[in-house]
Design a protein around this motif. Structure first.
Motif, PDB file in Angstrom:
ATOM      1  N   ALA A  58       1.194  -7.681  -1.477  1.00 53.92           N
ATOM      2  CA  ALA A  58       0.693  -8.247  -0.225  1.00 53.92           C
ATOM      3  C   ALA A  58      -0.559  -7.493   0.184  1.00 53.92           C
ATOM      4  O   ALA A  58      -0.783  -6.340  -0.223  1.00 53.92           O
ATOM      5  N   LYS A  59      -1.354  -8.138   1.002  1.00 48.38           N
ATOM      6  CA  LYS A  59      -2.579  -7.531   1.506  1.00 48.38           C
ATOM      7  C   LYS A  59      -2.642  -7.704   3.019  1.00 48.38           C
ATOM      8  O   LYS A  59      -2.537  -8.818   3.528  1.00 48.38           O
ATOM      9  N   PHE A  60      -2.770  -6.590   3.746  1.00 41.45           N
ATOM     10  CA  PHE A  60      -2.939  -6.632   5.189  1.00 41.45           C
ATOM     11  C   PHE A  60      -3.602  -5.341   5.640  1.00 41.45           C
ATOM     12  O   PHE A  60      -3.494  -4.297   4.987  1.00 41.45           O
ATOM     13  N   LEU A  61      -4.311  -5.423   6.751  1.00 41.25           N
ATOM     14  CA  LEU A  61      -5.057  -4.288   7.307  1.00 41.25           C
ATOM     15  C   LEU A  61      -5.972  -3.659   6.264  1.00 41.25           C
ATOM     16  O   LEU A  61      -6.105  -2.435   6.169  1.00 41.25           O
ATOM     17  N   ASN A  62      -6.560  -4.526   5.444  1.00 40.13           N
ATOM     18  CA  ASN A  62      -7.510  -4.084   4.415  1.00 40.13           C
ATOM     19  C   ASN A  62      -6.866  -3.156   3.384  1.00 40.13           C
ATOM     20  O   ASN A  62      -7.536  -2.314   2.782  1.00 40.13           O
ATOM     21  N   MET A  63      -5.563  -3.313   3.193  1.00 37.83           N
ATOM     22  CA  MET A  63      -4.835  -2.533   2.199  1.00 37.83           C
ATOM     23  C   MET A  63      -4.078  -3.487   1.283  1.00 37.83           C
ATOM     24  O   MET A  63      -3.497  -4.463   1.745  1.00 37.83           O
ATOM     25  N   GLU A  64      -4.079  -3.192  -0.012  1.00 39.70           N
ATOM     26  CA  GLU A  64      -3.325  -3.969  -0.985  1.00 39.70           C
ATOM     27  C   GLU A  64      -2.075  -3.188  -1.390  1.00 39.70           C
ATOM     28  O   GLU A  64      -2.160  -2.081  -1.904  1.00 39.70           O
ATOM     29  N   HIS A  65      -0.914  -3.787  -1.131  1.00 44.25           N
ATOM     30  CA  HIS A  65       0.362  -3.151  -1.449  1.00 44.25           C
ATOM     31  C   HIS A  65       0.975  -3.786  -2.687  1.00 44.25           C
ATOM     32  O   HIS A  65       0.978  -5.013  -2.838  1.00 44.25           O
ATOM     33  N   SER A  66       1.521  -2.950  -3.546  1.00 49.03           N
ATOM     34  CA  SER A  66       2.334  -3.397  -4.674  1.00 49.03           C
ATOM     35  C   SER A  66       3.618  -2.575  -4.622  1.00 49.03           C
ATOM     36  O   SER A  66       3.662  -1.425  -5.068  1.00 49.03           O
ATOM     37  N   ILE A  99      -0.523   1.607  -3.026  1.00 50.08           N
ATOM     38  CA  ILE A  99      -1.379   1.069  -1.970  1.00 50.08           C
ATOM     39  C   ILE A  99      -2.836   1.321  -2.335  1.00 50.08           C
ATOM     40  O   ILE A  99      -3.245   2.475  -2.542  1.00 50.08           O
ATOM     41  N   ARG A 100      -3.614   0.253  -2.399  1.00 48.56           N
ATOM     42  CA  ARG A 100      -5.055   0.367  -2.611  1.00 48.56           C
ATOM     43  C   ARG A 100      -5.752   0.328  -1.256  1.00 48.56           C
ATOM     44  O   ARG A 100      -5.638  -0.654  -0.514  1.00 48.56           O
ATOM     45  N   LEU A 101      -6.479   1.385  -0.979  1.00 47.85           N
ATOM     46  CA  LEU A 101      -7.203   1.510   0.282  1.00 47.85           C
ATOM     47  C   LEU A 101      -8.687   1.268   0.043  1.00 47.85           C
ATOM     48  O   LEU A 101      -9.145   1.229  -1.101  1.00 47.85           O
ATOM     49  N   PRO A 102      -9.461   1.120   1.114  1.00 44.79           N
ATOM     50  CA  PRO A 102     -10.917   1.031   0.929  1.00 44.79           C
ATOM     51  C   PRO A 102     -11.478   2.311   0.321  1.00 44.79           C
ATOM     52  O   PRO A 102     -10.793   3.335   0.218  1.00 44.79           O
ATOM     53  N   LYS A 103     -12.705   2.238  -0.104  1.00 44.49           N
ATOM     54  CA  LYS A 103     -13.412   3.401  -0.678  1.00 44.49           C
ATOM     55  C   LYS A 103     -12.782   3.851  -1.989  1.00 44.49           C
ATOM     56  O   LYS A 103     -12.812   5.038  -2.329  1.00 44.49           O
ATOM     57  N   HIS A 104     -12.152   2.907  -2.735  1.00 43.11           N
ATOM     58  CA  HIS A 104     -11.611   3.201  -4.068  1.00 43.11           C
ATOM     59  C   HIS A 104     -10.536   4.277  -4.048  1.00 43.11           C
ATOM     60  O   HIS A 104     -10.435   5.091  -4.970  1.00 43.11           O
ATOM     61  N   VAL A 105      -9.728   4.285  -2.996  1.00 39.27           N
ATOM     62  CA  VAL A 105      -8.626   5.237  -2.878  1.00 39.27           C
ATOM     63  C   VAL A 105      -7.311   4.478  -3.007  1.00 39.27           C
ATOM     64  O   VAL A 105      -7.145   3.382  -2.456  1.00 39.27           O
ATOM     65  N   SER A 106      -6.379   5.046  -3.759  1.00 42.18           N
ATOM     66  CA  SER A 106      -5.043   4.458  -3.858  1.00 42.18           C
ATOM     67  C   SER A 106      -3.993   5.544  -3.691  1.00 42.18           C
ATOM     68  O   SER A 106      -4.207   6.709  -4.054  1.00 42.18           O
ATOM     69  N   ILE A 107      -2.873   5.149  -3.114  1.00 41.79           N
ATOM     70  CA  ILE A 107      -1.756   6.055  -2.877  1.00 41.79           C
ATOM     71  C   ILE A 107      -0.524   5.486  -3.571  1.00 41.79           C
ATOM     72  O   ILE A 107      -0.217   4.297  -3.441  1.00 41.79           O
ATOM     73  N   THR A 108       0.167   6.329  -4.308  1.00 44.55           N
ATOM     74  CA  THR A 108       1.432   5.948  -4.934  1.00 44.55           C
ATOM     75  C   THR A 108       2.525   6.841  -4.377  1.00 44.55           C
ATOM     76  O   THR A 108       2.461   8.067  -4.515  1.00 44.55           O
ATOM     77  N   GLY A 109       3.488   6.233  -3.703  1.00 44.77           N
ATOM     78  CA  GLY A 109       4.559   7.015  -3.105  1.00 44.77           C
ATOM     79  C   GLY A 109       5.891   6.331  -3.288  1.00 44.77           C
ATOM     80  O   GLY A 109       5.968   5.110  -3.475  1.00 44.77           O
ATOM     81  N   GLY A 110       6.936   7.117  -3.254  1.00 42.07           N
ATOM     82  CA  GLY A 110       8.261   6.532  -3.383  1.00 42.07           C
ATOM     83  C   GLY A 110       9.307   7.597  -3.588  1.00 42.07           C
ATOM     84  O   GLY A 110       9.052   8.808  -3.474  1.00 42.07           O
ATOM     85  N   GLY A 111      10.493   7.142  -3.894  1.00 41.94           N
ATOM     86  CA  GLY A 111      11.591   8.071  -4.110  1.00 41.94           C
ATOM     87  C   GLY A 111      12.806   7.349  -4.624  1.00 41.94           C
ATOM     88  O   GLY A 111      12.824   6.117  -4.763  1.00 41.94           O
ATOM     89  N   ARG A 112      13.808   8.134  -4.912  1.00 40.46           N
ATOM     90  CA  ARG A 112      15.023   7.598  -5.515  1.00 40.46           C
ATOM     91  C   ARG A 112      16.227   8.381  -5.023  1.00 40.46           C
ATOM     92  O   ARG A 112      16.151   9.605  -4.833  1.00 40.46           O
ATOM     93  N   PHE A 113      17.338   7.673  -4.859  1.00 43.63           N
ATOM     94  CA  PHE A 113      18.606   8.318  -4.544  1.00 43.63           C
ATOM     95  C   PHE A 113      19.564   8.054  -5.695  1.00 43.63           C
ATOM     96  O   PHE A 113      19.754   6.904  -6.105  1.00 43.63           O
TER      97      PHE A 113
END
Length: 808
Positions: free
Chosen positions: A464-472, A538-552
């Motif tokens: 999805a894409k919202f607030l100028n961010m692309e989420h996968s 998450i792909r942010l503007p200025k060619h920045v991406s964040i990968t976050g998560g976790g597992r139980f």
């Protein structure tokens, strides 16, 4: 009788090859890649018929992310070919050489077009089109170049999605099929030697041992993203690639060692028909006929299958030892539409042989005054019927399902069921060395054990894409169950008279009466893991991406005669990637690992507790770069791993443990794949690893971890003559160097540093290829691994093997 079979097989295939060889073009048709969309080649460019050449690449957006299912059209005169890129944007097609117009389209992107010259070279041509967001046409700015054969830009192992490796905030190395073929890889060890930070080899032959970033990671091999059964060594003939994920991967894969994990990717069906058959023969009576065949099974090309099969027979460099293997790996894909596919995989494998065992440190890596150097061919077992013999049966059945409800919602299912059975018959283990430093006292051990693995991994990916961010975002649930039984028999270890002596320097076998063995272990266990994981890229503007998560994770271990051992753990991961300039990305990440342990901690005479899980964490930062239009891919990584809850033996109370151990690994890894000239490919890596004990009840601080050299260097280069009367002639050369390493946990001795030099030569003509590989050409004496001063395994001496293969 046995040598007659491969010779007859070779003669039959030679007859077929002669009938199909095209004398005017001494180069073979390109075999299709296994995991990308492939379409049949046109008859010829502008009416000219020529040998198909490979055009491949990845369609990306301006940030470097893959564009899924892009439509690609190739036009040359009256000829027109259309293909669809896969979910990662990757594509591959075989067409005659020449100049083509290429048009690329995808939903929500502007179309792109340009001319591309498909080179007349077996190394292929690479074009990575870049699409701009919007609805207006734009020109492609990427220039096509001949292929960087040893480079792999996309891997699903790091995120369980089809992200380009440049966007994954983790060091991941991939050994692809081209590199394995050029080195004539036989064992997983052979492939892993190309990976920075990995030390392959152990103290037993026939098993997959390896350390990653200074910590033991053996028996943690995954197969197509699912935990393997970890039987005898994996068969490399059935592999498309080997992925090595560095550092903790528990955020996605659950219970895992801190250093990293190895994921092997098996060959999958492709629509186009092909046959690849080969026979390899060489040192130590090595004979290896193999075949890989596949193609569509219906006219609509919606059902296609594949079979990889091999028979292996060889002695080893240890006297009297040998191994045989039968391997069949069928697979079937049904793809009714581009958004849906189902693949069924199978494996039937049988292994048997006589096992070689490790040797004492004295006489190998340590001097032995009065006795001299011990030959590495020394066999410490017996020659009685079935002594030191081992066999394994393995059957597997897997299901992989993929369905895209839309471009923004994808469902995946991955499941496998495997059955194993092993029989060890009187394997002679070293017990202790006599005072004369030449008489080894041994004990026989027999084992029978069947086990199974049942596992499934179900996930759904939403975009999805919202607030100028692309989420996968990825949400998944996996389950693993491992029921096993085992019965071991041996001598009474407390009775020293039952140990059987053997003079290592002048062995005479059959001097000891065959003893009756007693049962020393009889186990029935069920290990079960369940994990729920969540990840967002998450792909942010200025060619920045964040990968976050976790597992139980929920872990459960049932053992006959003992109370159930239950546990749970949480493992997070977060990373940031910034495409700083051009095709250079800088990243940083933090992750944790979780690994349940078996055993007990002593409390008092009537109370004990189970060992807590081993835990670890890693900080990592690095750079991933692509230069010269993909001709040079370079990665660098800095890391620190901290390992806690390491179990150490309780010296005051035998059979119990203390949880006081802590270890740390710091280092740097550098790797590069380079394609400087047409036909010339280079892969190289360097690692510095400082892995030490930081806290222990018996080992002093600063003790290096077992079998972990500080410096590792590897290089391999091939050059194919691109034109002239000997075009198709290829030469390969390379080697590796490791500094010395600790031979046991206490660092009481060291395995010496060593350097190994390898070389190859091959020649292609029409559908046929002849290849010669020589490993350890200087016949260097070296040691692959050790455990203590009785378990030192010599490395393989000089080995020469020749291969003749045919592609249709």
């Amino acid at each position: 009788m046995r040598p007659f079979l491969p010779v007859s097989f070779a003669l039959a295939l030679s007859s077929i090859a002669v009938m199909h060889t095209v004398a005017e073009d001494p180069r073979p048709a390109t075999k299709p890649a296994a995991n990308a969309a492939v379409e049949p080649a046109p008859a010829g460019c502008d009416g000219r018929r020529g040998t198909p050449r490979r055009l491949s690449g990845v369609v990306t957006d301006s940030s470097g992310a893959g564009v899924p299912r892009a439509q690609i059209t190739l036009t040359c005169g009256t000829l027109r070919t259309q293909i669809t890129a896969d979910a990662a944007g990757a594509y591959v097609v075989s067409v005659p050489s020449g100049e083509y117009q290429i048009d690329v389209e995808a939903p929500n992107f502007g179309a792109a077009s340009q001319k591309v010259n498909v080179a007349d070279s077996t190394s292929g041509t690479v074009l990575n089109p870049v699409l701009q967001v919007g609805n207006v046409n734009s020109a492609v700015t990427v220039t096509a170049t001949e292929g960087n054969e040893f480079a792999t830009p996309v891997s699903s192992g790091g995120t369980k999605t089809d992200l380009p490796l440049a966007e994954v905030p983790q060091a991941i190395s991939v050994v692809n099929r081209s590199l394995m073929d050029s080195q004539a890889v036989v064992k997983l060890d052979d492939a892993l030697k190309n990976v920075p930070g990995v030390i392959a080899g152990g103290y037993y032959d026939g098993w997959d041992y390896y350390r990653i970033r200074g910590f033991d990671a053996s028996f943690n091999t995954y197969i197509d993203g699912l935990r393997g059964g970890n039987g005898m060594m994996e068969e490399t003939w059935g592999l498309e690639s080997v992925e090595v994920l560095k550092g903790p991967s528990s955020a996605l894969y659950g219970q895992s060692v801190l250093g990293g994990l190895v994921n092997i990717v098996t060959r999958k069906p492709v629509p186009d028909f092909f046959v690849h058959a080969q026979v390899t023969a060489g040192s130590f009576n090595f004979v290896d006929p193999a075949i890989d065949i596949g193609g569509s099974l219906n006219s609509s090309r919606t059902v296609y299958g594949r079979l990889a099969a091999l028979y292996h027979s060889a002695n080893t460099f240890v006297d009297y030892t040998y191994r045989h293997r039968y391997y069949f790996a069928p697979s079937l894909t049904w793809k009714p539409r581009s958004s849906t596919w189902l693949t069924l995989t199978g494996r039937i494998q049988r292994d048997n042989g006589r096992q070689g065992m490790p040797l004492p440190a004295i006489g190998t890596v340590l001097p032995n005054p009065g006795n001299g150097i011990l030959p590495i061919s020394t066999y410490i077992g017996e020659l009685e019927a079935n002594a030191n013999k081992m066999s394994q049966a393995n059957q597997q059945f897997g299901v992989q399902f993929h369905h895209s409800f839309s471009d923004n919602l994808i469902f995946r299912e991955n499941a496998r069921f495997a059955w194993y059975q092993q029989n060890w018959n009187r394997i002679y283990y070293p017990g202790f060395l006599g005072a004369d430093n030449r008489t080894l006292y041994r004990y026989p051990y027999s084992f029978y054990g069947p086990w199974q693995t049942h596992e499934t991994d179900t996930s759904i990916e939403g975009r999805a894409k919202f607030l100028n961010m692309e989420h996968s975002a990825l949400l998944g649930l996996d389950f693993y169950r491992n029921p096993s039984t085992g019965k071991g028999s041996s001598i009474d270890f407390s009775d020293l008279t039952q140990y059987e002596p053997l003079d290592l320097y002048k062995p005479v076998y059959g001097q000891n009466p065959v003893q009756s063995l007693i049962v020393v272990s009889d186990t029935k266990t069920v290990t079960q893991y369940t994990g729920l994981y969540l990840q967002d890229h998450i792909r942010l503007p200025k060619h920045v991406s964040i990968t976050g998560g976790g597992r139980f994770d929920w872990a459960k271990n049932e053992s006959r005669g003992s109370a159930n051992q239950n546990g749970h753990g949480t493992t997070p991961r977060v990373g940031v990637t910034w495409q700083a300039f051009g095709q250079t990305a800088v990243y940083a990440s933090f992750s944790k690992s979780y690994l349940p342990q078996s055993g007990q901690v002593y409390i008092d005479a009537t109370h004990a507790s189970y060992l807590p899980p081993e835990r670890g964490q890693q900080w990592e930062g690095g750079v991933k770069s692509s230069f010269l239009n993909g001709k040079l891919l370079a990665n660098a990584a800095l890391f620190q791993l901290d390992r806690k809850n390491v179990a150490t033996a309780n010296q005051a109370v035998p059979n119990f443990y203390l949880v006081t151990g802590a270890q740390r690994s710091r280092g740097v890894e550098l790797e590069a794949t380079l394609h400087p000239l047409a036909g010339w490919n280079i892969v190289s890596s360097y690692s510095f690893i400082n892995a030490i004990v930081t806290n222990d009840t018996t080992l002093p601080t600063g003790t290096p971890t077992l079998n972990a050299p500080k410096h590792l260097f590897n290089m391999w280069s091939t050059y194919e003559i691109p034109r002239g009367p000997v075009r198709g002639l290829t030469f390969g050369f390379g080697g590796r160097h490791y500094t010395d390493q600790s031979g046991d946990l206490a660092y009481s001795f060291r395995l010496p540093a060593y350097g190994i030099v390898d070389a190859s030569a091959s020649y292609r003509r029409g559908h046929a290829m002849w290849q010669l590989n020589a490993n350890n050409i200087t016949n260097k004496r070296w040691y692959a691994g050790s455990y203590n001063n009785l378990y030192v395994k010599p490395g393989e001496p000089r080995v020469v093997r020749g291969t003749m293969s045919w592609n249709f």
